[in-house]
Design a protein around this motif. Structure first.
Motif, PDB file in Angstrom:
ATOM      1  N   TRP A  61     101.877  26.424  75.949  1.00  0.00           N
ATOM      2  CA  TRP A  61     101.047  27.373  75.778  1.00  0.00           C
ATOM      3  C   TRP A  61     100.950  28.359  74.512  1.00  0.00           C
ATOM      4  O   TRP A  61      99.974  28.559  74.099  1.00  0.00           O
ATOM      5  N   THR A  62     102.149  28.746  74.033  1.00  0.00           N
ATOM      6  CA  THR A  62     102.163  29.504  72.990  1.00  0.00           C
ATOM      7  C   THR A  62     101.342  28.955  71.604  1.00  0.00           C
ATOM      8  O   THR A  62     100.707  29.754  71.026  1.00  0.00           O
ATOM      9  N   ASN A  63     101.747  27.744  71.328  1.00  0.00           N
ATOM     10  CA  ASN A  63     100.811  27.271  70.396  1.00  0.00           C
ATOM     11  C   ASN A  63      99.447  26.973  70.674  1.00  0.00           C
ATOM     12  O   ASN A  63      98.486  27.278  69.905  1.00  0.00           O
ATOM     13  N   LEU A  64      99.119  26.652  71.795  1.00  0.00           N
ATOM     14  CA  LEU A  64      97.560  26.239  72.146  1.00  0.00           C
ATOM     15  C   LEU A  64      96.914  27.620  72.127  1.00  0.00           C
ATOM     16  O   LEU A  64      95.818  27.692  71.525  1.00  0.00           O
ATOM     17  N   ASN A  65      97.349  28.633  72.428  1.00  0.00           N
ATOM     18  CA  ASN A  65      97.038  30.008  72.362  1.00  0.00           C
ATOM     19  C   ASN A  65      96.557  30.507  71.083  1.00  0.00           C
ATOM     20  O   ASN A  65      95.952  31.347  70.736  1.00  0.00           O
ATOM     21  N   LYS A  66      97.188  29.822  70.137  1.00  0.00           N
ATOM     22  CA  LYS A  66      97.033  30.281  68.770  1.00  0.00           C
ATOM     23  C   LYS A  66      95.874  29.427  68.074  1.00  0.00           C
ATOM     24  O   LYS A  66      95.462  29.599  66.814  1.00  0.00           O
TER      25      LYS A  66
END
Length: 341
Positions: A61-66
């Motif tokens: 999620w952390t990267n997807l949210n970026k």
């Protein structure tokens, strides 16, 4: 595609875009060849399947949210502002706030009461319930394993990532992962169709417990494999097609029936269909078999171009025209661009 061949595609057009508009790759890619997603019936019926899904989503999620809109997305918004589009349907889950045929990842939703929860707040809850996993995630982020775009580097670091934010770490046991219950169902358990009160049980930290629980399961607010699209979404998508004069497909193989049937619906109404996609398209002969040998693009169009390069160039040329082909008052519904555009 030259501007002249686009003349038949600029008035009241309705684009449907798919994964390739977001990834700049053919929609059927090597990343999906060995990747089997969790199906809807597995997710709702199997506690272990949900642990696996949310653990892998937690890592990704952390990267997807970026993720940010690319030039192709922004060009679609610009075409709407210029009056060349009446509406947009998207098949992917990038939270671009158009008509999202298959849902969006910006929230989780309860399978019982349908209450939505912000995905980032849900991520925070997952981190609190799973401190060891949270530490592991921070280590992966610090190492660059989750941020590198080089697939060989990711494999070297022991990770396999998929475009939907799923992260596979070989050899990991997902049994220890915990996820929260729906706060609404936990506070006030709803009744089932027979009027019987549901049961929602959690551990001391608030994690959903299997056994007696019959409600309060949170899922990603996307249409999972094997899940039906809500009737309201179906009707809205069909209405958008019916109110257009032609349909333009951008970066989609139309592999999912839900998208393919919309283009088929347009052709059944004798609408011209244009498809810009690198790679094959499901049943495309049905959309272009009627084209005459002298067709210049107005009867239909099929080509392969990189959308991030083609669409911004098209916007530049069309913006130099003195008048837009379609004013807001002439549209069935005024075009409203996404808030990021």
């Amino acid at each position: 595609i030259g501007v002249e061949s686009q003349d038949g595609w600029t008035i009241d057009a309705h684009p449907i875009h798919g994964a390739a508009a977001s990834t700049n790759h053919p929609p059927v890619g090597s990343s999906f060849r060995t990747y089997r997603p969790i199906y809807f019936h597995e997710f709702v019926a199997n506690h272990a399947a949900r642990k696996r899904y949310w653990a892998r989503s937690f890592l990704g999620w952390t990267n997807l949210n970026k993720s940010k809109p690319n030039p192709a997305h922004r060009a679609v918004a610009d075409l709407g502002r210029l009056g060349y589009l009446s509406s947009v349907i998207t098949q992917t889950h990038p939270s671009l706030r158009t008509l999202e045929l298959h849902g969006y990842l910006r929230s989780a939703v309860c399978t019982t009461c349908r209450t939505e929860y912000d995905r980032q707040l849900f991520q925070n809850d997952l981190a609190q319930l799973n401190p060891a996993w949270s530490d592991f995630l921070n280590e992966m982020l610090a190492s660059g394993a989750l941020t590198t775009e080089n697939p060989d580097e990711r494999r070297r670091l022991g990770l396999k990532t998929n475009p939907d934010g799923d992260v596979d770490v070989p050899g990991v046991d997902y049994a220890t992962f915990r996820y929260p219950a729906c706060p609404s169902c936990l506070a006030k358990p709803p009744t089932d169709k027979d009027g019987k009160r549901h049961v929602v049980e959690v551990d001391v930290d608030g994690a959903w417990l299997a056994g007696n629980s019959t409600a309060g399961i949170l899922k990603p607010n996307v249409i999972m494999f094997g899940e039906s699209i809500p009737d309201t979404t179906k009707v809205a998508a069909e209405k958008a097609i019916d109110e257009a004069s032609r349909v333009l497909v951008l970066g989609s193989s139309l592999a999912t029936y839900s998208a393919w049937r919309l283009v088929k619906r347009a052709r059944e109404q004798a609408m011209p269909v244009g498809i810009v996609n690198i790679g094959g398209v499901r049943g495309e002969d049905q959309f272009f078999g009627h084209l005459s040998t002298g067709n210049t693009g107005k009867e239909g169009l099929r080509c392969a171009h990189i959308l991030e390069e083609m669409l911004p160039s098209l916007v530049t040329e069309l913006s130099q025209r003195s008048t837009a082909p379609l004013t807001a008052s002439a549209m069935a519904r005024p075009f409203v661009p996404a808030p990021w555009a």
